[in-house]
Write a protein that holds these residues in place. Structure first.
Motif, PDB file in Angstrom:
ATOM      1  N   THR A   3       0.800  -1.194  -0.014  1.00 48.06           N
ATOM      2  CA  THR A   3      -0.079  -0.030   0.124  1.00 48.06           C
ATOM      3  C   THR A   3       1.005   1.282  -0.022  1.00 48.06           C
ATOM      4  O   THR A   3       0.620   2.265  -0.818  1.00 48.06           O
ATOM      5  N   ILE A   4       2.002   1.390   0.945  1.00 50.59           N
ATOM      6  CA  ILE A   4       2.661   2.387   1.009  1.00 50.59           C
ATOM      7  C   ILE A   4       3.653   2.728  -0.591  1.00 50.59           C
ATOM      8  O   ILE A   4       3.499   3.852  -0.875  1.00 50.59           O
ATOM      9  N   GLN A   5       3.983   1.588  -0.988  1.00 50.12           N
ATOM     10  CA  GLN A   5       4.517   1.689  -2.598  1.00 50.12           C
ATOM     11  C   GLN A   5       3.553   2.538  -3.472  1.00 50.12           C
ATOM     12  O   GLN A   5       3.970   2.838  -4.627  1.00 50.12           O
ATOM     13  N   LYS A   6       2.367   2.257  -3.610  1.00 55.96           N
ATOM     14  CA  LYS A   6       1.380   2.540  -4.298  1.00 55.96           C
ATOM     15  C   LYS A   6       1.101   4.128  -4.227  1.00 55.96           C
ATOM     16  O   LYS A   6       0.437   4.894  -4.933  1.00 55.96           O
ATOM     17  N   ILE A   7       1.389   5.014  -3.032  1.00 62.34           N
ATOM     18  CA  ILE A   7       1.150   6.159  -2.793  1.00 62.34           C
ATOM     19  C   ILE A   7       2.300   7.012  -3.620  1.00 62.34           C
ATOM     20  O   ILE A   7       3.738   6.781  -3.510  1.00 62.34           O
ATOM     21  N   SER A   8       2.150   8.034  -4.196  1.00 62.35           N
ATOM     22  CA  SER A   8       2.679   8.875  -4.881  1.00 62.35           C
ATOM     23  C   SER A   8       3.308   9.868  -3.966  1.00 62.35           C
ATOM     24  O   SER A   8       2.864  10.184  -2.928  1.00 62.35           O
ATOM     25  N   GLU A   9       4.574  10.469  -4.328  1.00 61.66           N
ATOM     26  CA  GLU A   9       5.204  11.650  -3.502  1.00 61.66           C
ATOM     27  C   GLU A   9       4.090  12.853  -3.061  1.00 61.66           C
ATOM     28  O   GLU A   9       4.340  13.335  -2.225  1.00 61.66           O
ATOM     29  N   GLU A  11       0.865  12.561  -2.863  1.00 57.79           N
ATOM     30  CA  GLU A  11      -0.045  12.183  -2.410  1.00 57.79           C
ATOM     31  C   GLU A  11       0.430  12.209  -0.698  1.00 57.79           C
ATOM     32  O   GLU A  11      -0.571  12.576   0.262  1.00 57.79           O
ATOM     33  N   LEU A  12       1.772  11.997  -0.459  1.00 56.72           N
ATOM     34  CA  LEU A  12       2.125  12.092   0.702  1.00 56.72           C
ATOM     35  C   LEU A  12       1.902  13.278   1.510  1.00 56.72           C
ATOM     36  O   LEU A  12       1.850  13.653   2.748  1.00 56.72           O
ATOM     37  N   ASP A  13       2.142  14.427   0.677  1.00 55.85           N
ATOM     38  CA  ASP A  13       1.818  15.754   1.311  1.00 55.85           C
ATOM     39  C   ASP A  13       0.117  15.994   1.548  1.00 55.85           C
ATOM     40  O   ASP A  13      -0.026  16.971   2.294  1.00 55.85           O
ATOM     41  N   MET A  14      -0.651  15.412   1.133  1.00 50.62           N
ATOM     42  CA  MET A  14      -1.989  15.501   1.230  1.00 50.62           C
ATOM     43  C   MET A  14      -2.596  15.353   2.635  1.00 50.62           C
ATOM     44  O   MET A  14      -1.994  14.422   3.430  1.00 50.62           O
ATOM     45  N   PRO A  15      -3.422  16.033   3.334  1.00 50.47           N
ATOM     46  CA  PRO A  15      -4.007  16.107   4.472  1.00 50.47           C
ATOM     47  C   PRO A  15      -4.778  14.861   4.609  1.00 50.47           C
ATOM     48  O   PRO A  15      -5.384  14.104   3.534  1.00 50.47           O
ATOM     49  N   LEU A  16      -4.913  14.360   5.848  1.00 50.40           N
ATOM     50  CA  LEU A  16      -5.367  13.271   6.085  1.00 50.40           C
ATOM     51  C   LEU A  16      -7.070  13.389   6.098  1.00 50.40           C
ATOM     52  O   LEU A  16      -7.467  14.488   6.100  1.00 50.40           O
ATOM     53  N   LYS A  29      -0.595  12.388   5.088  1.00 55.34           N
ATOM     54  CA  LYS A  29      -0.296  11.155   4.975  1.00 55.34           C
ATOM     55  C   LYS A  29       0.994  10.556   5.420  1.00 55.34           C
ATOM     56  O   LYS A  29       1.321   9.500   6.039  1.00 55.34           O
ATOM     57  N   TYR A  30       2.176  11.162   4.847  1.00 59.16           N
ATOM     58  CA  TYR A  30       3.480  11.076   5.090  1.00 59.16           C
ATOM     59  C   TYR A  30       3.535  11.151   6.736  1.00 59.16           C
ATOM     60  O   TYR A  30       4.035  10.099   7.494  1.00 59.16           O
TER      61      TYR A  30
END
Length: 61
Positions: A3-9, A11-16, A29-30
């Motif tokens: 699941t973590i590998q499917k998240i783009s960089e 997306e990591l900065d997107m709010p929960l 998300k990060y």
């Protein structure tokens, strides 16, 4: 890990997503992934200390 590998960089900065109650620490998300790893490491450390006390590897004196 899959699941973590499917998240783009980006997306990591997107709010929960809005949760009730909100996450006590993470805002992105990060942040949630980072917190989860640290949280797990804290428990591993606690279990290691308890194991050491039970098996007399060290004492708290």
């Amino acid at each position: 890990m899959e699941t973590i590998q499917k998240i783009s960089e980006n997306e990591l900065d997107m709010p929960l997503k809005e949760l009730q109650p909100p996450h006590p620490i993470a805002k992105t998300k990060y942040g949630a992934i980072d917190w989860n790893i640290k949280h797990t490491m804290w428990y591993c450390g606690q279990l290691s200390m308890i194991n050491g006390i039970i098996n007399k590897h060290f004492s708290l004196n």
